[in-house]
Design a protein around this motif. Structure first.
Motif, PDB file in Angstrom:
ATOM      1  N   ALA A  18       4.190   5.530  -5.476  1.00 23.72           N
ATOM      2  CA  ALA A  18       4.249   5.394  -6.932  1.00 23.72           C
ATOM      3  C   ALA A  18       3.236   6.296  -7.626  1.00 23.72           C
ATOM      4  CB  ALA A  18       4.003   3.946  -7.324  1.00 23.72           C
ATOM      5  N   ILE A  19       2.056   6.396  -7.067  1.00 18.38           N
ATOM      6  CA  ILE A  19       1.025   7.261  -7.652  1.00 18.38           C
ATOM      7  C   ILE A  19       1.443   8.724  -7.543  1.00 18.38           C
ATOM      8  CG2 ILE A  19      -1.334   8.111  -7.318  1.00 18.38           C
ATOM      9  CD1 ILE A  19      -2.070   5.177  -6.575  1.00 18.38           C
ATOM     10  N   LYS A  20       1.996   9.090  -6.409  1.00 14.79           N
ATOM     11  CA  LYS A  20       2.393  10.487  -6.203  1.00 14.79           C
ATOM     12  C   LYS A  20       3.538  10.915  -7.113  1.00 14.79           C
ATOM     13  CE  LYS A  20       0.774  11.317  -1.505  1.00 14.79           C
ATOM     14  NZ  LYS A  20      -0.114  10.244  -1.212  1.00 14.79           N
ATOM     15  N   VAL A  21       4.483  10.013  -7.385  1.00 19.61           N
ATOM     16  CA  VAL A  21       5.638  10.374  -8.208  1.00 19.61           C
ATOM     17  C   VAL A  21       5.543   9.839  -9.635  1.00 19.61           C
ATOM     18  CG1 VAL A  21       7.151  10.602  -6.219  1.00 19.61           C
ATOM     19  CG2 VAL A  21       7.064   8.442  -7.433  1.00 19.61           C
ATOM     20  N   ARG A  22       4.471   9.123  -9.930  1.00 12.14           N
ATOM     21  CA  ARG A  22       4.161   8.627 -11.273  1.00 12.14           C
ATOM     22  C   ARG A  22       5.206   7.669 -11.813  1.00 12.14           C
ATOM     23  NH1 ARG A  22       0.432  12.732 -14.368  1.00 12.14           N
ATOM     24  NH2 ARG A  22      -0.271  10.734 -15.067  1.00 12.14           N
ATOM     25  N   TRP A  23       5.434   6.586 -11.069  1.00 11.39           N
ATOM     26  CA  TRP A  23       6.334   5.546 -11.531  1.00 11.39           C
ATOM     27  C   TRP A  23       5.690   4.753 -12.659  1.00 11.39           C
ATOM     28  CZ3 TRP A  23       7.758   3.277  -6.103  1.00 11.39           C
ATOM     29  CH2 TRP A  23       8.772   4.052  -5.529  1.00 11.39           C
ATOM     30  N   SER A  24       6.521   4.147 -13.461  1.00 18.39           N
ATOM     31  CA  SER A  24       6.029   3.247 -14.507  1.00 18.39           C
ATOM     32  C   SER A  24       5.549   1.945 -13.862  1.00 18.39           C
ATOM     33  CB  SER A  24       7.143   2.943 -15.508  1.00 18.39           C
ATOM     34  OG  SER A  24       8.175   2.206 -14.874  1.00 18.39           O
ATOM     35  N   ALA A  25       4.788   1.180 -14.624  1.00 17.48           N
ATOM     36  CA  ALA A  25       4.268  -0.086 -14.098  1.00 17.48           C
ATOM     37  C   ALA A  25       5.398  -1.044 -13.746  1.00 17.48           C
ATOM     38  CB  ALA A  25       3.323  -0.731 -15.111  1.00 17.48           C
ATOM     39  N   GLY A  26       6.435  -1.077 -14.567  1.00 18.46           N
ATOM     40  CA  GLY A  26       7.565  -1.957 -14.293  1.00 18.46           C
ATOM     41  C   GLY A  26       8.269  -1.607 -12.997  1.00 18.46           C
ATOM     42  N   LYS A  27       8.415  -0.326 -12.738  1.00 14.23           N
ATOM     43  CA  LYS A  27       9.069   0.110 -11.507  1.00 14.23           C
ATOM     44  C   LYS A  27       8.209  -0.237 -10.292  1.00 14.23           C
ATOM     45  CE  LYS A  27      11.611   3.805 -11.499  1.00 14.23           C
ATOM     46  NZ  LYS A  27      12.168   5.167 -11.420  1.00 14.23           N
ATOM     47  N   ILE A  28       6.909  -0.122 -10.431  1.00 13.35           N
ATOM     48  CA  ILE A  28       6.001  -0.473  -9.328  1.00 13.35           C
ATOM     49  C   ILE A  28       6.097  -1.975  -9.042  1.00 13.35           C
ATOM     50  CG2 ILE A  28       3.589  -0.620  -8.599  1.00 13.35           C
ATOM     51  CD1 ILE A  28       3.085   1.897 -10.323  1.00 13.35           C
TER      52      ILE A  28
ATOM     53  N   ILE B  56       0.835  -1.202   0.000  1.00 15.44           N
ATOM     54  CA  ILE B  56       0.000   0.000   0.000  1.00 15.44           C
ATOM     55  C   ILE B  56       0.872   1.254   0.000  1.00 15.44           C
ATOM     56  CG2 ILE B  56      -1.657   1.342   1.367  1.00 15.44           C
ATOM     57  CD1 ILE B  56      -2.835  -1.391   2.264  1.00 15.44           C
ATOM     58  N   MET B  57       1.912   1.278   0.828  1.00 14.52           N
ATOM     59  CA  MET B  57       2.794   2.443   0.899  1.00 14.52           C
ATOM     60  C   MET B  57       3.580   2.623  -0.402  1.00 14.52           C
ATOM     61  SD  MET B  57       2.134   3.790   3.752  1.00 14.52           S
ATOM     62  CE  MET B  57       0.508   3.068   3.867  1.00 14.52           C
TER      63      MET B  57
END
Length: 114
Positions: free
Chosen positions: A74-84, A68-69
């Motif tokens: 990831a949402i706040k900094v807009r990571w790519s799906a792969g990075k998530i 969750i954290m």
């Protein structure tokens, strides 16, 4: 070379800083519980000792909160799906949560000047 997001973040620097702190704390807690899980499995299957049989349940819940954290950050900094996905998997491989936490922290601090 680390991948730096060029898309605009969805949150203020203060909320990113707060989300980063929560992520870092949970990454370390998850990593420590994962190491305890390795010890528990070694004791259970190597020595037939069930002294730490509570560890898998606790690690499971801690890992859930870690996810969750990580997604919140990831949402706040807009990571790519792969990075998530890579960040999420880091909580399942011993010592990897510490390494990935360090990488993500450096990236986010550089991106936001925190």
């Amino acid at each position: 070379m680390p991948e730096i997001s060029t898309t605009k973040p969805t949150a203020s620097t203060a909320s990113v800083k707060s989300a980063l702190l929560r992520y870092r704390v949970l990454a370390w807690i998850t990593g420590l519980w994962l190491l305890l899980l390795v010890a528990e499995l070694t004791l259970k299957y190597g020595f037939d000792v069930d002294a730490l049989d509570f560890v898998p349940i606790v690690h499971g819940w801690v890992y859930f909160v870690y996810l969750i954290m990580a997604v919140d950050l990831a949402i706040k900094v807009r990571w790519s799906a792969g990075k998530i996905i890579w960040t999420a998997l880091a909580g399942t491989i011993p010592f990897l949560s510490f390494v990935v936490e360090h990488q993500r922290t450096k990236e986010v601090k550089a991106q936001f000047g925190i």
